[in-house]
Design an enzyme around this catalytic site. Structure first.
Site, mmCIF file in Angstrom:
data_model
loop_
_atom_site.group_PDB
_atom_site.id
_atom_site.type_symbol
_atom_site.label_atom_id
_atom_site.label_comp_id
_atom_site.label_asym_id
_atom_site.label_seq_id
_atom_site.Cartn_x
_atom_site.Cartn_y
_atom_site.Cartn_z
ATOM 1 N N ASP A 188 -6.188 -13.039 -2.403
ATOM 2 C CA ASP A 188 -5.467 -11.753 -2.400
ATOM 3 C C ASP A 188 -4.874 -11.509 -3.798
ATOM 4 O OD1 ASP A 188 -4.540 -9.338 -1.390
ATOM 5 O OD2 ASP A 188 -2.822 -10.204 -0.357
ATOM 6 N N GLY A 207 0.388 -8.830 -3.062
ATOM 7 C CA GLY A 207 -0.725 -9.645 -3.535
ATOM 8 C C GLY A 207 -0.204 -10.926 -4.156
ATOM 9 N N GLY A 267 1.790 -21.120 -1.224
ATOM 10 C CA GLY A 267 3.136 -21.678 -1.109
ATOM 11 C C GLY A 267 4.212 -20.617 -1.075
ATOM 12 N N HIS A 295 0.855 -1.205 0.000
ATOM 13 C CA HIS A 295 0.000 0.000 0.000
ATOM 14 C C HIS A 295 0.884 1.246 0.000
ATOM 15 C CE1 HIS A 295 -3.949 -1.978 1.081
ATOM 16 N NE2 HIS A 295 -3.080 -2.950 1.258
#
Ligand SMILES: [Zn+2]
Length: 377
Positions: free
Chosen positions: A267, A303, A242, A134
């Site tokens: 995500d 992400g 993973g 962010h």
């Protein structure tokens, strides 16, 4: 219009049974054992599971929800639908309040259409030291008044907000969210154990990607992870790709929280479904290498490129969940979190015909949403 799927291995939270199900007007009207009573479409003994529910998703196929661009959002939603996600939230990242309000207002149209299940503000009320991908320049102190305005902009479709409980104003903002029927999620936080408990007492009921963007477990300083896992009121999100979390830590969280308080999320960002390259997450430049998304500057994980089918398969293969338990963490529990479990998240009479047909290798062979094939098996 009636359709019967026959020769199916139907996975419910209670177990797996060989049988059939009938769909009329987008809903499941019968579920039976053994051979179907009339003609039907055979799925050849393959598993049929409920459509996946993803409560934390930023985009895919080059489309990014945080832009608020409807064409991009449709492209992203279509990609995830083809991978079995029939219910998904659109997660926005930190932006100026005007930008967030604009994106939420735009995306509320797709919520009304049924393409999206709600809007999630992952920022701006998060900790500067744990802000991950962010934009740190746009972070803000939590404010109940400001959040109320943002919720209004989303026309009833804002369903979740991530808040760092240690920030000034956070507890009042969590209370406001809970009062507005918006799920307050603790995450992107530097909170200690006690502050996290205070956040839960104020009404927080989710953990935004447990483990990621928060202090690690410590035996004398248990921090937010222990507080969130330990509390029956909290459901924890896990990114099972993973990369974000070691499988041993995922198993540990699952052992504590169980299938009723664990949800798999993607995500995912816009690179999901595409190859390596350069992308944007909000205003931040992201480079994807070997499927791993990182900030171009600093290298923070930004992400994922995960889809729910992969998260589901990994839950069975890498974490050792049974199929009924995997269905709970990928479909039923997230549906419950969103208050939608009466309609989606499991296979049963009266439920929406949101279904995924899986190959013996647990790859997606077919996807149905409200009785209509998105991908025919
Ligand atoms: Zn996120």
């Amino acid at each position: 219009m009636s359709l019967t799927l026959a020769d199916a291995r139907i996975v419910t939270p209670e177990g797996v049974h060989e049988g059939w199900l009938t769909i009329e007007d987008g809903r499941i009207t019968h579920v039976g054992q053994g051979s179907a009573p009339g003609p039907g479409l055979s799925v050849g003994g393959r598993h049929v599971v409920p459509g996946f529910v993803d409560v934390h998703n930023h985009g895919g196929a080059g489309g990014s929800f945080p832009t608020g661009d409807l064409d991009q959002a449709r492209r992203a939603a279509e990609l995830h639908r083809r991978h079995g996600t029939t219910t998904m939230m659109a997660s926005l990242v930190t932006d100026a309040p005007e930008g967030l309000a604009r994106a939420a207002a735009a995306l509320s149209e797709l919520c009304e259409e049924g393409l999206l299940a709600g809007i999630h503000f992952e920022g701006p009320y998060i900790a500067p030291g744990r802000c991950g991908a962010h934009d740190p320049a746009l972070l803000r102190e939590p404010s109940p008044g400001e959040l109320a305005e943002l919720v209004k902009a989303g026309r009833g479709h804002v369903r979740m907000v991530t808040i760092a409980p240690e920030l000034p104003g956070a507890l009042d903002t969590i209370r406001l969210a809970a009062a507005e029927g918006v799920i307050a999620a603790i995450g992107h936080s530097d909170a200690d154990y006690d502050t996290t408990i205070a956040g839960i007492e104020a009404g927080a009921s989710m953990a935004t990607h447990l483990y990621n963007a928060m202090p690690p477990l410590g035996h004398r300083a248990p921090g937010p992870i222990a507080a969130l896992l330990d509390d029956e009121r909290v459901t924890v999100e896990l990114i099972n790709d993973g990369v974000h979390v070691h499988p041993a830590m995922l198993r540990l969280a699952y052992e504590v929280a169980g299938p009723g308080r664990t949800v798999l999320i993607t995500d995912a960002m816009s690179a999901a479904g595409l190859g390596d390259g350069d992308y944007l997450l909000g205003s931040m430049r992201v480079r994807v290498d070997d499927g791993v998304a990182r900030l171009a500057e600093g290298g923070s994980i930004a992400g994922s490129t995960l889809t729910m089918d992969v998260a589901f398969r990994r839950a069975v293969r890498e974490l050792g969940l049974s199929l009924p338990d995997a269905v709970q963490v990928a479909s039923l529990t997230p549906a419950r979190v969103l208050g939608l479990a009466g309609r989606v998240g499991s296979i049963g009479v009266g439920k929406a015909a949101d279904l995924v047909v899986l190959s013996p290798e647990l790859e997606v062979d077919g996807v149905m949403k409200d009785g209509v094939w998105i991908a025919e098996p």
